[in-house]
Design a protein around this motif. Sequence first.
Motif, PDB file in Angstrom:
ATOM      1  N   PHE A 102      97.169  25.090  73.581  1.00 42.97           N
ATOM      2  CA  PHE A 102      98.367  25.777  73.109  1.00 42.97           C
ATOM      3  C   PHE A 102      98.071  27.253  72.888  1.00 42.97           C
ATOM      4  O   PHE A 102      96.986  27.626  72.458  1.00 42.97           O
ATOM      5  N   ARG A 149      98.098  30.519  70.770  1.00 39.41           N
ATOM      6  CA  ARG A 149      98.086  30.768  69.333  1.00 39.41           C
ATOM      7  C   ARG A 149      98.229  32.271  69.112  1.00 39.41           C
ATOM      8  O   ARG A 149      97.881  33.064  69.990  1.00 39.41           O
ATOM      9  N   ASP A 168     105.662  33.715  64.076  1.00 44.54           N
ATOM     10  CA  ASP A 168     104.869  32.810  64.899  1.00 44.54           C
ATOM     11  C   ASP A 168     103.620  32.372  64.144  1.00 44.54           C
ATOM     12  O   ASP A 168     103.278  31.184  64.105  1.00 44.54           O
ATOM     13  N   TRP A 169     102.936  33.329  63.548  1.00 44.16           N
ATOM     14  CA  TRP A 169     101.724  33.027  62.784  1.00 44.16           C
ATOM     15  C   TRP A 169     102.064  32.119  61.601  1.00 44.16           C
ATOM     16  O   TRP A 169     101.340  31.165  61.306  1.00 44.16           O
ATOM     17  N   PHE A 193     102.651  28.485  62.642  1.00 43.42           N
ATOM     18  CA  PHE A 193     101.375  27.864  62.986  1.00 43.42           C
ATOM     19  C   PHE A 193     100.580  27.557  61.716  1.00 43.42           C
ATOM     20  O   PHE A 193     100.060  26.450  61.538  1.00 43.42           O
ATOM     21  N   ARG A 194     100.452  28.536  60.836  1.00 46.21           N
ATOM     22  CA  ARG A 194      99.580  28.434  59.676  1.00 46.21           C
ATOM     23  C   ARG A 194     100.150  27.540  58.586  1.00 46.21           C
ATOM     24  O   ARG A 194      99.447  26.714  58.005  1.00 46.21           O
ATOM     25  N   GLY A 254     101.961  24.166  60.782  1.00 49.08           N
ATOM     26  CA  GLY A 254     101.179  23.517  61.830  1.00 49.08           C
ATOM     27  C   GLY A 254     102.015  23.247  63.060  1.00 49.08           C
ATOM     28  O   GLY A 254     101.725  22.338  63.841  1.00 49.08           O
ATOM     29  N   THR A 307     102.930  24.061  66.470  1.00 52.40           N
ATOM     30  CA  THR A 307     102.636  24.723  67.730  1.00 52.40           C
ATOM     31  C   THR A 307     103.912  24.792  68.577  1.00 52.40           C
ATOM     32  O   THR A 307     104.921  24.161  68.252  1.00 52.40           O
ATOM     33  N   ASN A 308     103.865  25.518  69.679  1.00 55.27           N
ATOM     34  CA  ASN A 308     105.063  25.667  70.507  1.00 55.27           C
ATOM     35  C   ASN A 308     105.671  24.332  70.942  1.00 55.27           C
ATOM     36  O   ASN A 308     106.888  24.176  70.910  1.00 55.27           O
ATOM     37  N   THR A 344     105.863  21.623  69.371  1.00 57.32           N
ATOM     38  CA  THR A 344     106.641  21.098  68.247  1.00 57.32           C
ATOM     39  C   THR A 344     108.034  21.716  68.242  1.00 57.32           C
ATOM     40  O   THR A 344     109.049  21.030  68.051  1.00 57.32           O
ATOM     41  N   TYR A 345     108.073  23.008  68.465  1.00 56.48           N
ATOM     42  CA  TYR A 345     109.329  23.751  68.544  1.00 56.48           C
ATOM     43  C   TYR A 345     110.195  23.195  69.673  1.00 56.48           C
ATOM     44  O   TYR A 345     111.396  22.971  69.516  1.00 56.48           O
TER      45      TYR A 345
END
Length: 396
Positions: free
Chosen positions: A118, A120, A131-132, A135-136, A139, A141-142, A144-145
């Motif tokens: 993925f 990051r 975006d960060w 992720f942070r 959790g 990631t793309n 999931t979106y």
Amino acid sequence: MTGEVAVLGVGMHPWGKWGRGFVEYGVVAARAALADAGLDWREVDSIVGADTVRGGYPGYVAGATFAKALGWQGARVTSVYAACASGAQAIDTARGQILSGLADVVLVVGADAAPKGFFRPAGGDRPDDPDWLRFRILGATNPTYFGLYARRRMAVHGDTTEDFAQVKVKNSALGALNPYARYRKRVTVDEIAGSAVVADPLRLLDICATSDGGAAVVLCSMEFARRQGVAEPVRVRAVSTVTPRYPNTVLDLPDIATDSAVAVEPAGETFRASIARAAYEEAGIGPEDLSLAEVYDLSTALELQWYEDLGLCGEGEGAKLLREGATTLGGRVPVNTSGGLASFGEAVPAQAIAQVCELTWQLRGAAGDRQVEGARVGMTANQGLFGHGSAVVAVR
């Protein structure tokens, strides 16, 4: 139209996982575009590079990096970054230079060397970067979106996992015909259903990969094209780089002087639809005029959403349009005749440029087995992080 510029040449480096640097891919694409245009690099007035955040400092100044690799010859240089919309921003910058008279011939180049897995956020902690944060903190990631998008379509419009799979079936069949595609193998609904679940309801074969690749276009003024003897070139008629619209509320408070208190209703269209509308308005066309479209199929479900956002059908009718065969080769408006990201994967700075390459081949009648009969008007569409619109209308 006075706002048109000619596409004199296009070129690509095949997508894949080649294990080399982005500069090599971009130079191969650039030389191919120059050869297609019948020009020498020394005849180029300006070079615009679409940046990559994965190539270290050379990636942040891609225009200068490509100029150095091709051989410094004094050309004007520009580097742009707009995430997935970088290629369209680069094309828009080049077009502006031509229409303003700063340059007659501009080379636009984008290339990427993507890591496995993925994407990051690049660089350290960035708490001001959504975006960060997702992720942070989440959790997410793309993929999931993408899965959330797909689940919403199922809930609101009744789409099914087989509808999503049929998008991949269509695109893989077209990608199998494209020598620049990374994946050149047809897949079946059963193979998609049998692939691993990544973000329910999406499976591995519903989601695009990350790839290496490069793409380039040579743009020029209409007068220069005529001097080159190109009587009817493909022309860029519109580039949409709009931002989203959100409601604005003016509070009617005692200590604030206002003429009125206004609450603006949320926009009646998605951001993606506003990208398309801006392109249509600038080009003076509508969805009914399109011969084909290249859209940003990060996932199979997202392609269905683009059908609606481009106005190819009504809201919730994307899957129906697909089932009718309207978006496949031979249909009313073929979508992703290149094979799309399903067949290429993401090489971020190159992909919006690659979309224009496909439109150019199609409008020239040079797309081989992928050819859309009688193609005259094409449109690309994607979007970049932080609200970068990205759509290009090309005509012949």
